[in-house]
Design a protein around this motif. Structure first.
Motif, PDB file in Angstrom:
ATOM      1  N   MET A  71       0.855  -1.185   0.000  1.00  0.00           N
ATOM      2  CA  MET A  71       0.000   0.000   0.000  1.00  0.00           C
ATOM      3  C   MET A  71       0.892   1.236   0.000  1.00  0.00           C
ATOM      4  N   LYS A  72       0.770   2.025  -1.075  1.00  0.00           N
ATOM      5  CA  LYS A  72       1.613   3.206  -1.221  1.00  0.00           C
ATOM      6  C   LYS A  72       0.766   4.461  -1.170  1.00  0.00           C
ATOM      7  N   LEU A  73       1.150   5.394  -0.302  1.00  0.00           N
ATOM      8  CA  LEU A  73       0.467   6.677  -0.170  1.00  0.00           C
ATOM      9  C   LEU A  73       1.391   7.779  -0.661  1.00  0.00           C
ATOM     10  N   ILE A  74       0.860   8.637  -1.523  1.00  0.00           N
ATOM     11  CA  ILE A  74       1.600   9.818  -1.955  1.00  0.00           C
ATOM     12  C   ILE A  74       0.819  11.056  -1.523  1.00  0.00           C
ATOM     13  N   ILE A  75       1.496  11.951  -0.821  1.00  0.00           N
ATOM     14  CA  ILE A  75       0.908  13.228  -0.417  1.00  0.00           C
ATOM     15  C   ILE A  75       1.343  14.270  -1.433  1.00  0.00           C
ATOM     16  N   GLN A  76       0.382  14.814  -2.180  1.00  0.00           N
ATOM     17  CA  GLN A  76       0.725  15.812  -3.193  1.00  0.00           C
ATOM     18  C   GLN A  76       0.412  17.212  -2.667  1.00  0.00           C
ATOM     19  N   ILE A  77       1.306  18.152  -2.995  1.00  0.00           N
ATOM     20  CA  ILE A  77       1.186  19.524  -2.509  1.00  0.00           C
ATOM     21  C   ILE A  77       1.368  20.484  -3.682  1.00  0.00           C
ATOM     22  N   PRO A  78       0.288  21.056  -4.214  1.00  0.00           N
ATOM     23  CA  PRO A  78       0.436  22.095  -5.230  1.00  0.00           C
ATOM     24  C   PRO A  78       1.028  23.352  -4.591  1.00  0.00           C
ATOM     25  N   CYS A  79       2.031  23.950  -5.250  1.00  0.00           N
ATOM     26  CA  CYS A  79       2.733  25.104  -4.677  1.00  0.00           C
ATOM     27  C   CYS A  79       2.879  26.210  -5.710  1.00  0.00           C
ATOM     28  N   TYR A  80       2.721  27.427  -5.244  1.00  0.00           N
ATOM     29  CA  TYR A  80       3.043  28.593  -6.067  1.00  0.00           C
ATOM     30  C   TYR A  80       3.700  29.631  -5.162  1.00  0.00           C
ATOM     31  N   ASN A  81       4.993  29.806  -5.333  1.00  0.00           N
ATOM     32  CA  ASN A  81       5.782  30.740  -4.517  1.00  0.00           C
ATOM     33  C   ASN A  81       5.610  30.440  -3.021  1.00  0.00           C
ATOM     34  N   GLU A  82       5.914  29.213  -2.637  1.00  0.00           N
ATOM     35  CA  GLU A  82       5.761  28.776  -1.251  1.00  0.00           C
ATOM     36  C   GLU A  82       7.100  28.435  -0.616  1.00  0.00           C
ATOM     37  N   ALA A  83       8.187  29.024  -1.107  1.00  0.00           N
ATOM     38  CA  ALA A  83       9.516  28.684  -0.590  1.00  0.00           C
ATOM     39  C   ALA A  83       9.657  29.002   0.891  1.00  0.00           C
ATOM     40  N   GLU A  84       8.952  30.001   1.378  1.00  0.00           N
ATOM     41  CA  GLU A  84       9.100  30.425   2.766  1.00  0.00           C
ATOM     42  C   GLU A  84       8.472  29.437   3.747  1.00  0.00           C
ATOM     43  N   VAL A  85       7.293  28.899   3.387  1.00  0.00           N
ATOM     44  CA  VAL A  85       6.559  28.052   4.333  1.00  0.00           C
ATOM     45  C   VAL A  85       6.724  26.562   4.053  1.00  0.00           C
ATOM     46  N   LEU A  86       7.216  26.216   2.868  1.00  0.00           N
ATOM     47  CA  LEU A  86       7.263  24.812   2.464  1.00  0.00           C
ATOM     48  C   LEU A  86       8.128  23.933   3.376  1.00  0.00           C
ATOM     49  N   PRO A  87       9.295  24.388   3.846  1.00  0.00           N
ATOM     50  CA  PRO A  87      10.102  23.511   4.710  1.00  0.00           C
ATOM     51  C   PRO A  87       9.360  23.063   5.968  1.00  0.00           C
TER      52      PRO A  87
END
Length: 334
Positions: free
Chosen positions: A1-17
């Motif tokens: 069972m494989k789960l992938i968490i996808q995150i669409p991003c647009y200029n999210e360098a500050e909060v992404l980490p």
């Protein structure tokens, strides 16, 4: 069972980490958890930050295409990577990542194929009173269109099975949330909602440029999606309404006619006749649209089978631990 968490991003360098650091990497009932970041043509270094912060896969769009397109590209990438379950969440960590196990639990138990995270919009403290009422009303409208109760239709925090992803077609250029729910309801997928927690907003929404812009785009999306899947019902309802309106002046003319005063009320006869003709024509348009609807179903089935064949190897072939690709056209190793 494989789960992938996808995150669409647009200029999210500050909060992404922070968002990537807080995502769960081990979930009971799941053998493998991976993270996919979709860089929607960001002008900052979102992709580089995502790679440094530990994202397993990165898809980069060469131009800013919008949330709906990023979501669609993410689903395609997850299917190619062999995901059995796909979770979609926001880059600004609006939803608490600790609730992901709760979100996928109905799927693991076999009770649902699509699960929506319910933020409790009717009592959401981060929403204004007007927004709470509008969100509640909008969810009721989408519930009617989808044919299943959905308390939080605009929630982007959702989990789906591989089968749902294969059947999902995003046509809107604004948002995927409403359209995909109406699609899933009409495909008779098992849909569930689970309560989830939210964090205080870090920034204003980039999807909403204003209340009226949101209402207009959401309304158009709902009407278009519902008409696409229920054309005969929509056009027949409109046609019968026009016929009913046409009968009013027509009956009025007949009353005056039998009273010997019909010559002065010809305008009622003309108006009634016009409304009746337009009403019958609208119903005929509904019949034609219903025939086109069958053709759409055939095209969707062809697309589904093509996706099935294209992604069949994804569940058996070994995959690298990290990958990055550009879209339009796709290329490996960027």
């Amino acid at each position: 069972m494989k789960l992938i968490i996808q995150i669409p991003c647009y200029n999210e360098a500050e909060v992404l980490p922070t968002t990537l650091r807080n995502l769960p990497r081990q979930i009971e009932g799941v053998d493998c958890v991976e993270v996919l970041v979709i860089d929607d043509g960001s002008t900052d270094n979102t992709a580089e930050v995502a790679r440094t912060a530990g994202a397993d896969h990165i898809v980069r769009l060469k131009r800013h295409a919008g949330l709906a397109e990023a979501f669609k590209v993410g689903l395609d990438a997850c299917l190619r990577l062999g995901a059995d379950i796909i979770v979609n969440t926001d880059a600004d960590e609006q939803y608490k990542p600790e609730d992901i196990p709760t979100l996928i639990a109905p799927i693991l138990r076999g009770e649902a194929e699509l699960v929506i995270g319910d933020r409790g919009v009717a009592a959401q403290p981060n929403f204004s009173p007007l927004k709470r009422r509008l969100q509640t009303w909008g969810s009721q409208v989408v519930s009617q269109a989808a044919g299943i109760p959905i308390p939080d239709a605009t929630s982007g925090f959702r989990a789906m099975t591989r089968e749902v992803a294969l059947r999902t077609n995003v046509l809107s250029h604004y948002s995927y949330t409403l359209e995909t729910l109406i699609q899933a309801g009409n495909h008779r997928f098992a849909i569930a909602s689970v309560p989830v927690r939210t964090n205080p907003p870090r920034r204003p929404s980039r999807l909403m440029r204003g209340l009226w812009d949101y209402l207009l785009n959401s309304g158009v999306t709902i009407v278009r999606a519902y008409t696409m899947y229920r054309p005969l019902r929509v056009f027949t309802t409109i046609g019968l309404g026009l016929i009913a309106l046409g009968l009013v002046p027509l009956v009025r003319f007949l009353i005056f006619y039998f009273q010997g005063r019909g010559s002065g009320n010809v305008q009622s006869l003309i108006l009634g006749a016009v409304l009746l003709i337009v009403g019958f024509q609208t119903i005929l348009i509904g019949l034609v649209a219903d025939l086109i609807n069958f053709n759409r179903k055939l095209l969707e089935e062809i697309l589904y089978r093509e996706r099935l064949q294209t992604n069949a190897h994804s569940t058996t072939e070994p995959r690298p631990a990290a990958s990055s690709q550009d879209q339009h056209p796709p290329s490996r190793g960027v």
